[in-house]
Design an enzyme around this catalytic site. Structure first.
Site: not given
Ligand code: IPE
Ligand code: IPE
Ligand code: MG
Length: 247
Positions: A21, A69
């Site tokens: 991330d 996502n």
């Protein structure tokens, strides 16, 4: 003394999973487009894959794209899929040189055809490699995986192939995307966020969690070695007492 030499080869995690991330924030800090962050994130992937192969970690799983996502702007999703295809094409030699087998988990049918085909191609080409299994979590969501598992098992019960009393942890494991992998020993998340974001909920039941502020594009071999050393200094009790473990 190098960090790598401080790693105890007899106490390695069998399975490391990483929530990669911080690509977007890395780019923003530099006044660049998010897409540049993702491109630099691919470089960190290579670093970490090589680092794990070097120290002989048998299983590495990388969270590359979640079921959530898909909600990102269309252009960003398209770029991520393009990057995936390019990385697969480019990194096949890294996988071959390091004797790494590629594997994938997630709802792979949701991937664009081109990405899906490339993925299957590299999985097929590397299937006899044995040093390490690199698993990419793509269009992966733990709740989707568990829901699918429950559906499959219910159907078996309905068709009298099994009875409810046959349902145990081992049967559930056999229905998960991760059926061929051991439980996660060490879960790393970069970028300072301290959450799981729908990743391997069942499989991390007893994993050691390691959070670092480093943004994913900056993540290097040394960072990975640091996480392994930190893991090796923990006492994993699995419900027992410290005294029981020492005897
Ligand atoms: C991780 O970086 C890559 C993916 C989730 C695909 P992000 O894109 O989430 O970066 P931040 O969290 O916005 O910084
Ligand atoms: C998790 O990162 C998914 C991947 C790393 C592929 P996100 O950036 O999507 O997670 P949230 O939404 O901030 O929790
Ligand atoms: Mg993020």
């Amino acid at each position: 003394m190098s960090l790598q030499s401080k790693i105890n080869p007899n106490k390695l995690p069998r399975h490391v999973a990483i929530i990669m991330d911080g690509n977007g924030r890395w780019a923003k800090q530099k006044g660049l487009l998010r897409t540049v962050g993702h491109e630099n994130g691919s470089k960190a992937v290579r670093e970490v894959v090589e680092a794990c192969a070097e120290i002989n970690i048998p299983n590495l799983t990388l969270y590359a794209f979640s079921t959530e996502n898909w909600k990102r702007p269309k252009l960003e999703v398209e770029l991520l899929m393009k990057l995936l295809i390019n990385s697969l094409k480019k990194e096949i030699s890294t996988l071959e040189e390091n004797d790494i087998r590629l594997n994938a988990i997630g709802n792979l049918n949701a991937l664009p055809k081109k990405a899906h085909n490339e993925l299957i191609d590299v999985i097929e080409k590397t299937k006899s490699n044995t040093r390490m299994t690199l698993t990419l979590a793509l269009s992966y969501g733990s709740r989707e995986e568990i829901t699918k598992t429950i559906k499959e098992i219910s159907l078996k019960v309905k068709n009298n192939l099994i009875s409810p009393s046959d349902i145990d942890e081992s049967l559930i494991n056999k229905h998960l995307y991760t059926r061929s992998l051991p439980d996660v020993d060490l879960l790393i998340r970069t970028s300072g966020e301290q959450r799981i974001s729908n990743f391997l909920l069942w499989q991390i039941a007893y994993a050691e969690l390691y959070f670092t502020d480093t943004l994913w594009p900056d993540y290097s071999k040394e960072h990975l070695f640091e996480a392994i050393i930190n893991y090796q200094n923990r006492e994993r009790r699995f419900g027992k007492t410290s005294e029981q473990l020492q005897n």
